[in-house]
Write an enzyme that holds these catalytic residues in place. Structure first.
Site, PDB file in Angstrom:
ATOM      1  N   LYS A 155      31.592  -6.369  -2.864  1.00 52.20           N
ATOM      2  CA  LYS A 155      32.495  -5.370  -2.853  1.00 52.20           C
ATOM      3  C   LYS A 155      34.112  -5.687  -3.710  1.00 52.20           C
ATOM      4  O   LYS A 155      34.396  -6.186  -2.429  1.00 52.20           O
ATOM      5  CB  LYS A 155      32.456  -4.978  -1.315  1.00 52.20           C
ATOM      6  CG  LYS A 155      33.189  -3.874  -1.263  1.00 52.20           C
ATOM      7  CD  LYS A 155      33.809  -4.621   0.726  1.00 52.20           C
ATOM      8  CE  LYS A 155      35.063  -4.347   0.391  1.00 52.20           C
ATOM      9  NZ  LYS A 155      36.484  -3.452   0.259  1.00 52.20           N
ATOM     10  N   GLY A 208      40.370 -13.076   0.873  1.00 52.41           N
ATOM     11  CA  GLY A 208      41.274 -12.082   1.590  1.00 52.41           C
ATOM     12  C   GLY A 208      41.972 -13.049   2.036  1.00 52.41           C
ATOM     13  O   GLY A 208      42.526 -13.971   2.632  1.00 52.41           O
ATOM     14  N   SER A 209      42.727 -12.066   3.616  1.00 57.12           N
ATOM     15  CA  SER A 209      43.452 -12.354   4.094  1.00 57.12           C
ATOM     16  C   SER A 209      43.363 -13.564   5.355  1.00 57.12           C
ATOM     17  O   SER A 209      41.571 -13.539   5.789  1.00 57.12           O
ATOM     18  CB  SER A 209      44.340 -11.689   5.152  1.00 57.12           C
ATOM     19  OG  SER A 209      43.300 -10.407   5.677  1.00 57.12           O
ATOM     20  N   THR A 210      43.708 -14.516   5.922  1.00 56.49           N
ATOM     21  CA  THR A 210      43.011 -15.043   6.944  1.00 56.49           C
ATOM     22  C   THR A 210      43.107 -14.641   8.291  1.00 56.49           C
ATOM     23  O   THR A 210      41.217 -14.617   8.765  1.00 56.49           O
ATOM     24  CB  THR A 210      44.340 -15.989   7.458  1.00 56.49           C
ATOM     25  OG1 THR A 210      44.917 -16.833   6.575  1.00 56.49           O
ATOM     26  CG2 THR A 210      44.133 -16.881   8.378  1.00 56.49           C
ATOM     27  N   VAL A 212      41.490 -11.526   8.653  1.00 58.67           N
ATOM     28  CA  VAL A 212      39.542 -10.752   8.257  1.00 58.67           C
ATOM     29  C   VAL A 212      39.203 -11.888   7.969  1.00 58.67           C
ATOM     30  O   VAL A 212      38.341 -11.856   8.861  1.00 58.67           O
ATOM     31  CB  VAL A 212      39.974  -9.239   7.158  1.00 58.67           C
ATOM     32  CG1 VAL A 212      38.615  -8.923   7.398  1.00 58.67           C
ATOM     33  CG2 VAL A 212      40.948  -8.754   7.687  1.00 58.67           C
ATOM     34  N   GLY A 213      39.345 -12.539   7.653  1.00 66.95           N
ATOM     35  CA  GLY A 213      38.347 -13.786   7.009  1.00 66.95           C
ATOM     36  C   GLY A 213      38.064 -15.100   8.799  1.00 66.95           C
ATOM     37  O   GLY A 213      36.328 -15.411   8.454  1.00 66.95           O
ATOM     38  N   GLU A 230      37.867 -18.667   1.397  1.00 70.31           N
ATOM     39  CA  GLU A 230      39.264 -18.338   0.789  1.00 70.31           C
ATOM     40  C   GLU A 230      40.324 -17.522   1.234  1.00 70.31           C
ATOM     41  O   GLU A 230      40.416 -16.376   1.165  1.00 70.31           O
ATOM     42  CB  GLU A 230      39.284 -17.821  -1.437  1.00 70.31           C
ATOM     43  CG  GLU A 230      37.891 -19.292  -1.231  1.00 70.31           C
ATOM     44  CD  GLU A 230      38.768 -20.270  -1.759  1.00 70.31           C
ATOM     45  OE1 GLU A 230      39.437 -20.975  -1.224  1.00 70.31           O
ATOM     46  OE2 GLU A 230      37.943 -21.418  -2.209  1.00 70.31           O
ATOM     47  N   CYS A 264      47.945 -16.338  -3.813  1.00 65.92           N
ATOM     48  CA  CYS A 264      47.214 -16.852  -2.171  1.00 65.92           C
ATOM     49  C   CYS A 264      47.969 -18.665  -2.620  1.00 65.92           C
ATOM     50  O   CYS A 264      48.215 -19.303  -1.373  1.00 65.92           O
ATOM     51  CB  CYS A 264      46.090 -17.132  -2.116  1.00 65.92           C
ATOM     52  SG  CYS A 264      45.028 -17.567  -3.753  1.00 65.92           S
ATOM     53  N   GLU A 357      53.370 -15.843   4.704  1.00 72.24           N
ATOM     54  CA  GLU A 357      53.393 -15.898   3.360  1.00 72.24           C
ATOM     55  C   GLU A 357      53.795 -14.858   2.717  1.00 72.24           C
ATOM     56  O   GLU A 357      53.148 -14.811   1.679  1.00 72.24           O
ATOM     57  CB  GLU A 357      51.391 -15.391   2.572  1.00 72.24           C
ATOM     58  CG  GLU A 357      50.706 -15.123   1.591  1.00 72.24           C
ATOM     59  CD  GLU A 357      49.295 -14.871   2.119  1.00 72.24           C
ATOM     60  OE1 GLU A 357      48.959 -14.100   2.770  1.00 72.24           O
ATOM     61  OE2 GLU A 357      47.886 -16.051   1.222  1.00 72.24           O
TER      62      GLU A 357
END
Ligand code: TAP
Length: 453
Positions: A155, A208-210, A212-213, A230, A264, A357
């Site tokens: 995706k 992706g973002s922390t 959503v991770g 990651e 990142c 970030e």
């Protein structure tokens, strides 16, 4: 009903293409096809699987200029960077094309017999990609996963699906069966969420973002589903007074403003030893003014636009009217989601640009006194992805590199990604490693068989 999404060119705000969004039902159907395709793909002999991956790499090679132009239009990446990114997919495919023939187990003599281990593929792997590096991050997931004998559903980010769609076409042209590698453009909350929830997906690779991770990890935990994460980074560029200050200052803009800071690994916190601070800032100012910002399709451009209006608003929130701006570069007026390279000198370490970030062309420069202070300041974050150390003292370089809690450090350089070497984060920057010699094995289970003699 299938809806669609207008993909915008972030440098012009014009619609590049309208892409249908995959629904939850279509995602389930794609996962079912990937499950059905798995046994035959697993059983392709290692030599034939290797050959197919090399043909895929050759198809990417033949299409590099087209892929790169597509990325310029979709993501606003500079043409030079976009060519490197397409080339990275080719290189990663070639590198992992060696894996099928090397994923071998061990034989271990034990009392009463012998144990033999096998590296078995997992089944269907779901790869979820962010918008900042659509091509390389996709390749880091799908190339080792396919090499190890898994089928892949991928995706891309909703904002940047075009190169992923093209990579899907190239895979088919190269002879990879259609259901072995499927690209499903769509929303994270729909397609990505099905990868997490569907029991037929055996592993999720998420970049992706922390924020959503963490949700992905929690969702995968419900099924003990394998996951590689990651995530974000807040990376320090530590400049010691004994370094080549000219080179450190000349390259610092590249370390943070490359890809408009949407990286990142961006070194968005520069820590400079106090005794060299004034000289470093004197050298940094012309380097920042020299960054060429504009049409990403122009060979001379060094920095393009941000990805979207919403993202520009987020980046701009770090530079309010009373922000401690030391100096700024230039950017076109618009249309396009432009933002100038910006250098802040916050007096307070709690300033959001020191702590967060940012993910845009904004860097905070802060002085430090001693080596131990630099390490402490670099580690004062829950992230731990990357960083740079500038010094002529090799002992200090290794001491600091060992002290900084991050997965990928470079000395007298800002290079973070070399596909022969492992890449990933400490702390909340991620879980597991991509790239390097062990990544294909991360898409396998070890099976252990005892033969009684
Ligand atoms: P996210 O918003 O986290 O999105 C990343 C991907 O996840 C997109 O494809 C997104 O789909 C999808 N997604 C969103 N919600 C989901 C859900 N509930 N379930 C499954 N998938 C979901 O990040 P972003 O803003 O695109 O990317 C920027 C972030 O990525 C930064 O924090 C950056 O540091 C990080 N990043 C990390 C690395 C490495 S290697 N550590 C590399 C690049 C970027 P949509 O497109 O539909 O939202």
């Amino acid at each position: 009903m299938t809806s669609s999404f207008d993909v915008l060119n972030p440098a012009t705000e014009e619609v590049v293409r309208t892409v249908p969004l995959t629904t939850a039902e279509e995602t389930d159907a794609a996962i079912a096809r990937a499950q059905a395709a798995f046994p035959a793909w697993r059983d392709v002999t290692p030599g034939d699987r290797a050959r197919l991956l090399r043909r895929f790499a050759n198809a990417v090679e033949a299409d590099i200029e087209h892929l790169a132009r597509l990325e310029v239009a979709n993501s606003g990446h500079t043409i030079g960077n976009a060519r490197w990114e397409a080339g990275n997919v080719r290189d990663v495919l070639t590198y992992y094309s060696a894996a099928p023939e090397r994923l071998i187990g061990k034989q271990i003599p034990v009392p009463g017999g012998v144990n033999v281990t096998f590296q078995e593929p997992l089944g269907v792997v779901g790869v979820i990609v962010p918008w900042n590096f659509p091509m390389p991050i996709a390749g880091w997931g799908f190339a080792p996963a396919l090499a190890a004998g898994n089928t892949v559903v991928l995706k891309p980010a909703e904002l940047t699906p075009l190169t992923a769609i093209r990579l899907g076409e190239l895979a088919r042209e190269a002879g990879i069966p259609e259901d072995v590698f499927q690209v499903l453009p769509g929303k994270g909350s729909v397609v990505g969420q099905r990868f997490v929830d569907h029991p037929g997906v055996r592993k999720v690779v998420f970049t992706g973002s922390t924020e959503v991770g963490k949700q992905i990890m929690a969702g995968c935990a419900a099924q003990v589903k394998r996951v590689t994460l990651e995530l974000g980074g807040k990376n320090a560029n530590i400049v010691f007074a004994d370094s080549d200050l000219e080179k450190a200052a000349a390259t610092a803009p590249y370390g943070v403003f490359d890809n408009a800071g949407q990286d990142c690994c961006a070194r968005s916190l520069i820590l400079v030893q106090a005794s060299a601070y004034d000289r470093f800032m004197e050298l940094l100012e012309p380097a920042v003014h020299g960054v060429v910002v504009g049409d990403p399709g122009d060979e001379k451009t060094e920095m393009g636009p941000l990805i979207s209006a919403a993202h520009r608003e987020k980046v701009a929130s770090y530079v309010p009217d009373d922000a401690p701006v030391a100096f700024r570069g230039s950017a076109p007026a618009g249309p396009g989601f432009w933002f100038p390279p910006t250098v802040l000198t916050p007096p307070d370490l709690r300033h959001p640009a020191v702590a967060d970030e940012v993910f845009g062309p904004v860097v905070a420069v802060v002085p430090f006194a001693e080596e131990a202070d630099a390490v402490r300041m670099a580690n004062a974050t829950e992230y731990g992805l990357s960083g740079s150390i500038w010094t002529r003292d090799a002992g200090r370089a290794f001491r600091v590199a060992r002290g900084v809690e991050a997965g990928n450090l470079s000395v007298n350089s800002h290079s973070s990604v070399r596909y022969w070497t492992p890449f990933g984060g400490f702390k909340q920057s991620g879980l597991g490693r991509e790239l390097g010699p062990d990544a294909a094995a991360a898409f396998t289970e070890t099976k252990n068989v005892f033969l009684s003699t």
